[in-house]
Design an enzyme around this catalytic site. Structure first.
Site, PDB file in Angstrom:
ATOM      1  N   LYS A 131       9.984 -28.306 -16.127  1.00 45.66           N
ATOM      2  CA  LYS A 131       9.104 -27.711 -17.147  1.00 45.66           C
ATOM      3  C   LYS A 131       8.764 -26.250 -16.864  1.00 45.66           C
ATOM      4  CE  LYS A 131       6.910 -31.947 -18.821  1.00 45.66           C
ATOM      5  NZ  LYS A 131       5.659 -32.726 -18.873  1.00 45.66           N
ATOM      6  N   ASP A 182       7.210 -31.005 -12.952  1.00 48.21           N
ATOM      7  CA  ASP A 182       6.142 -30.548 -13.844  1.00 48.21           C
ATOM      8  C   ASP A 182       5.320 -29.506 -13.082  1.00 48.21           C
ATOM      9  OD1 ASP A 182       4.098 -30.258 -15.653  1.00 48.21           O
ATOM     10  OD2 ASP A 182       3.563 -32.368 -15.757  1.00 48.21           O
TER      11      ASP A 182
HETATM   12  P1  IMP Z   1       4.744 -32.913 -10.651  1.00 45.95           P
HETATM   13  O1  IMP Z   1       4.249 -33.359  -9.317  1.00 45.95           O
HETATM   14  O2  IMP Z   1       3.617 -32.382 -11.514  1.00 45.95           O
HETATM   15  O3  IMP Z   1       5.901 -31.948 -10.578  1.00 45.95           O
HETATM   16  O4  IMP Z   1       5.213 -34.188 -11.435  1.00 45.95           O
HETATM   17  C1  IMP Z   1       6.341 -34.885 -11.073  1.00 45.95           C
HETATM   18  C2  IMP Z   1       6.320 -36.309 -11.529  1.00 45.95           C
HETATM   19  O5  IMP Z   1       5.416 -36.532 -12.596  1.00 45.95           O
HETATM   20  C3  IMP Z   1       7.675 -36.703 -12.054  1.00 45.95           C
HETATM   21  O6  IMP Z   1       8.460 -37.272 -11.043  1.00 45.95           O
HETATM   22  C4  IMP Z   1       7.341 -37.722 -13.121  1.00 45.95           C
HETATM   23  O7  IMP Z   1       7.279 -39.010 -12.559  1.00 45.95           O
HETATM   24  C5  IMP Z   1       5.976 -37.343 -13.597  1.00 45.95           C
HETATM   25  N1  IMP Z   1       6.048 -36.546 -14.847  1.00 45.95           N
HETATM   26  C6  IMP Z   1       5.787 -35.238 -15.004  1.00 45.95           C
HETATM   27  N2  IMP Z   1       5.964 -34.853 -16.271  1.00 45.95           N
HETATM   28  C7  IMP Z   1       6.360 -35.956 -16.926  1.00 45.95           C
HETATM   29  C8  IMP Z   1       6.739 -36.206 -18.307  1.00 45.95           C
HETATM   30  O8  IMP Z   1       6.746 -35.323 -19.192  1.00 45.95           O
HETATM   31  N3  IMP Z   1       7.100 -37.475 -18.593  1.00 45.95           N
HETATM   32  C9  IMP Z   1       7.140 -38.479 -17.677  1.00 45.95           C
HETATM   33  N4  IMP Z   1       6.802 -38.295 -16.397  1.00 45.95           N
HETATM   34  C10 IMP Z   1       6.423 -37.034 -16.030  1.00 45.95           C
END
Ligand code: IMP
Ligand code: MG
Length: 183
Positions: A142, A114
């Site tokens: 994303k 994300d």
């Molecule tokens: P980041 O650190 O923002 O890249 O988020 C990574 C983590 O957030 C992923 O491993 C997921 O556990 C959680 N995450 C991010 N987006 C989603 C989503 O749309 N659904 C469920 N979990 C998410």
């Protein structure tokens, strides 16, 4: 597929909005990724597939069953979200892999990228443990912002919605769905 069609008893009245990637689409893509990974390594790489729990548990188990190489598996548990849907950027290592990374090609398997903060914080720590290579295979991305480096393998570019199913949760619900849906 509508949300109604998707409810084969597993949702039990809980609401999802749309099925974004249905089961057959996910399975086909996971096999393609496994084929690409099979091509990218040799047995001498001593591949270690490292799953980021809990979100990667279904993806990882399907993926490794189609990789045609000897490999080991291990897991890490990190927490960055708690019950919310917005990344805190605070990545805590709750459980660490016991495997040595030295002399091994490590492939980190992640459910969804994300903000990219989880990977950005985690990858330097893993690299410091001396794997011969360190790559990422993410089921979903994303593309919120540019990452350096980008994951080598990505299953699907994802819409900027909150997604659940096939391992992904909302407050621990929906992980067991065999497809990926939006809330
Ligand atoms: P980041 O650190 O923002 O890249 O988020 C990574 C983590 O957030 C992923 O491993 C997921 O556990 C959680 N995450 C991010 N987006 C989603 C989503 O749309 N659904 C469920 N979990 C998410
Ligand atoms: Mg996760």
């Amino acid at each position: 597929m509508t949300a109604m069609d998707a409810d084969r008893g597993q949702l039990g009245g809980q609401k999802i909005r749309d099925v974004v990637f249905d089961e057959a689409t996910v399975q086909k893509r996971v096999r393609q990724l496994a084929d690409e990974i099979t091509e990218a390594y040799t047995p001498e790489d001593r591949l270690l597939v490292l799953g980021l729990l809990k979100g990667s548990f279904i993806f990882m188990s399907d993926l490794v069953r189609h990789i045609q190489l000897p490999l080991h598996v291990d897991f890490l548990v990190v927490s960055s979200y708690g019950k919310g849907t917005v990344s805190s950027g605070d990545v805590r290592l709750l459980y660490d892999a016991s495997s040595s990374f030295e002399g091994r090609a490590v492939l980190l398997v992640e459910d969804i990228v994300d903000s990219g903060l989880t990977l950005e914080r985690l990858l330097p720590r893993l690299r410091a443990r001396g794997p011969t290579s360190l790559e990422v295979c993410a089921l979903l991305h994303k593309r919120v912002r540019k990452m350096e480096p980008e994951p080598k393998w990505v299953g699907f570019d994802a819409p900027n919605d909150f997604l659940v199913g096939y391992g992904l949760d909302y407050a621990e619900d929906f992980r067991h769905l065999p497809y990926i849906a939006s809330l």
